[in-house]
Write a protein that holds these residues in place. Structure first.
Motif, mmCIF file in Angstrom:
data_model
loop_
_atom_site.group_PDB
_atom_site.id
_atom_site.type_symbol
_atom_site.label_atom_id
_atom_site.label_comp_id
_atom_site.label_asym_id
_atom_site.label_seq_id
_atom_site.Cartn_x
_atom_site.Cartn_y
_atom_site.Cartn_z
ATOM 1 N N ASN A 1 -4.054 77.336 42.889
ATOM 2 C CA ASN A 1 -4.299 76.934 44.387
ATOM 3 C C ASN A 1 -4.329 75.623 44.460
ATOM 4 N N THR A 2 -4.815 74.717 43.473
ATOM 5 C CA THR A 2 -4.911 73.181 43.544
ATOM 6 C C THR A 2 -3.509 72.714 43.451
ATOM 7 N N TYR A 3 -2.745 72.831 42.370
ATOM 8 C CA TYR A 3 -1.505 72.409 42.008
ATOM 9 C C TYR A 3 -0.590 73.036 43.178
ATOM 10 N N SER A 4 -0.461 74.071 43.509
ATOM 11 C CA SER A 4 0.494 74.352 44.585
ATOM 12 C C SER A 4 0.276 73.719 45.899
ATOM 13 N N LEU A 5 -1.245 73.533 46.194
ATOM 14 C CA LEU A 5 -1.475 72.842 47.435
ATOM 15 C C LEU A 5 -0.997 71.286 47.168
ATOM 16 N N LEU A 6 -1.191 70.881 46.064
ATOM 17 C CA LEU A 6 -0.941 69.324 45.774
ATOM 18 C C LEU A 6 0.566 69.195 45.762
ATOM 19 N N ALA A 7 1.501 70.009 45.322
ATOM 20 C CA ALA A 7 2.780 69.740 45.442
ATOM 21 C C ALA A 7 3.377 69.931 46.959
ATOM 22 N N LEU A 8 2.749 70.836 47.499
ATOM 23 C CA LEU A 8 3.221 71.010 49.022
ATOM 24 C C LEU A 8 2.728 69.876 49.824
ATOM 25 N N THR A 9 1.514 69.268 49.354
ATOM 26 C CA THR A 9 1.150 68.027 50.434
ATOM 27 C C THR A 9 1.905 66.818 49.909
ATOM 28 N N LEU A 10 2.024 66.543 48.645
ATOM 29 C CA LEU A 10 2.911 65.788 48.060
ATOM 30 C C LEU A 10 4.492 65.608 48.908
ATOM 31 N N ALA A 11 5.086 66.903 48.881
ATOM 32 C CA ALA A 11 6.335 67.192 49.713
ATOM 33 C C ALA A 11 6.394 66.630 50.974
ATOM 34 N N PHE A 12 5.249 67.190 51.858
ATOM 35 C CA PHE A 12 5.128 66.896 53.084
ATOM 36 C C PHE A 12 4.756 65.573 53.339
ATOM 37 N N SER A 13 3.985 64.715 52.452
ATOM 38 C CA SER A 13 3.686 63.256 52.766
ATOM 39 C C SER A 13 5.109 62.490 52.442
ATOM 40 N N ALA A 14 5.827 62.892 51.505
ATOM 41 C CA ALA A 14 7.091 62.183 51.283
ATOM 42 C C ALA A 14 8.132 62.465 52.514
ATOM 43 N N ILE A 15 7.940 63.617 53.144
ATOM 44 C CA ILE A 15 8.850 63.752 54.329
ATOM 45 C C ILE A 15 8.467 62.980 55.268
ATOM 46 N N VAL A 16 7.285 62.873 55.638
ATOM 47 C CA VAL A 16 6.621 61.826 56.762
ATOM 48 C C VAL A 16 6.860 60.466 56.329
ATOM 49 N N ALA A 17 6.876 60.056 55.229
ATOM 50 C CA ALA A 17 6.935 58.783 54.656
ATOM 51 C C ALA A 17 8.516 58.516 54.943
ATOM 52 N N PHE A 18 9.448 59.366 54.696
ATOM 53 C CA PHE A 18 10.698 59.203 55.004
ATOM 54 C C PHE A 18 11.305 59.141 56.534
ATOM 55 N N VAL A 19 10.709 59.872 57.168
ATOM 56 C CA VAL A 19 10.607 59.744 58.838
ATOM 57 C C VAL A 19 10.035 58.307 59.165
#
Length: 221
Positions: free
Chosen positions: A24-42
């Motif tokens: 659960n931790t590393y799945s959520l961590l991967a998702l949040t890192l991807a989401f944060s990267a997308i927001v940073a790109f925008v």
């Protein structure tokens, strides 16, 4: 015999819970890192301005407090993505500033690669060695206080040496937190995957920014 079987049964349940917490931790961590990267790109694409120190602190601690309060409910996931998305937004203008430098792309790529290497290396060591790093709690608490005081001092004292010391301190601090948090998941010191994810995410975020700043200082940028 019955007592022995009961002990094994409890050990099996404990191992299963640890495995579930890891997933659960590393799945959520991967998702949040991807989401944060997308927001940073925008944020970078739209050339959004840096929110400023006051808004950044209010957003960071406000969303962190909200996530902590909601950690045992489904809304905790919503606040987790809001928190990591906000950090992604604040990262965008910083990356734009570095990318505007002559060798900015190289600096960002190196910092990103070093961050991944440090995180996966420390996590693998904690997982494979099964060592208990709970003894780092005192160092982490002392380091947090020292770094906060140093950051406040940096607002009034403009010294490159102080900035270098702060960045190096955050690298050591974040590395210690990664070891401590991973060990806590293994040994039962942490049982909430949302809080484990937030802790690891912030450590990765601080580690990346600190390495980026160190690389910028050493390259005279």
């Amino acid at each position: 015999m019955q007592e022995h079987n009961t002990t094994l049964q409890h050990a099996g349940v404990s191992e299963a819970e640890v495995s579930k917490l890891f997933r659960n931790t590393y799945s959520l961590l991967a998702l949040t890192l991807a989401f944060s990267a997308i927001v940073a790109f925008v944020s970078m694409s739209l050339n959004l301005p840096y929110p400023g120190i006051i808004i950044t602190l209010v957003g960071f601690y406000g969303l962190l407090f909200l996530t902590t309060k909601l950690r045992n409910s489904g809304w905790g996931l919503v606040s987790t993505f809001a928190f990591t998305g906000f950090l992604g937004y604040s990262l965008g203008p910083i990356l734009n500033a570095y990318l505007s430098l002559p060798n900015g792309g190289q600096l960002v790529a190196m910092a990103l690669g070093m961050t991944a290497l440090v995180f996966f290396g420390l996590s693998a060591y904690a997982i494979l060695s099964r060592k208990d790093f709970s003894f780092l709690s005192g160092f982490i608490m002392a380091g947090c206080i020292v770094l906060m005081c140093a950051v406040v001092a940096s607002f009034f004292i403009q010294m490159s040496g102080l900035q270098l010391a702060i960045s190096a301190g955050f690298v050591l601090f974040s590395s210690a937190v990664i070891l401590y948090q991973t060990s806590a998941i293994i040994h039962g010191g942490e049982d909430n995957y949302i809080m484990a994810t937030i802790t690891l995410f912030v450590s990765i975020y601080n580690l990346f920014l600190s390495l980026l700043q160190l690389l910028g200082i050493f390259s005279d940028d």
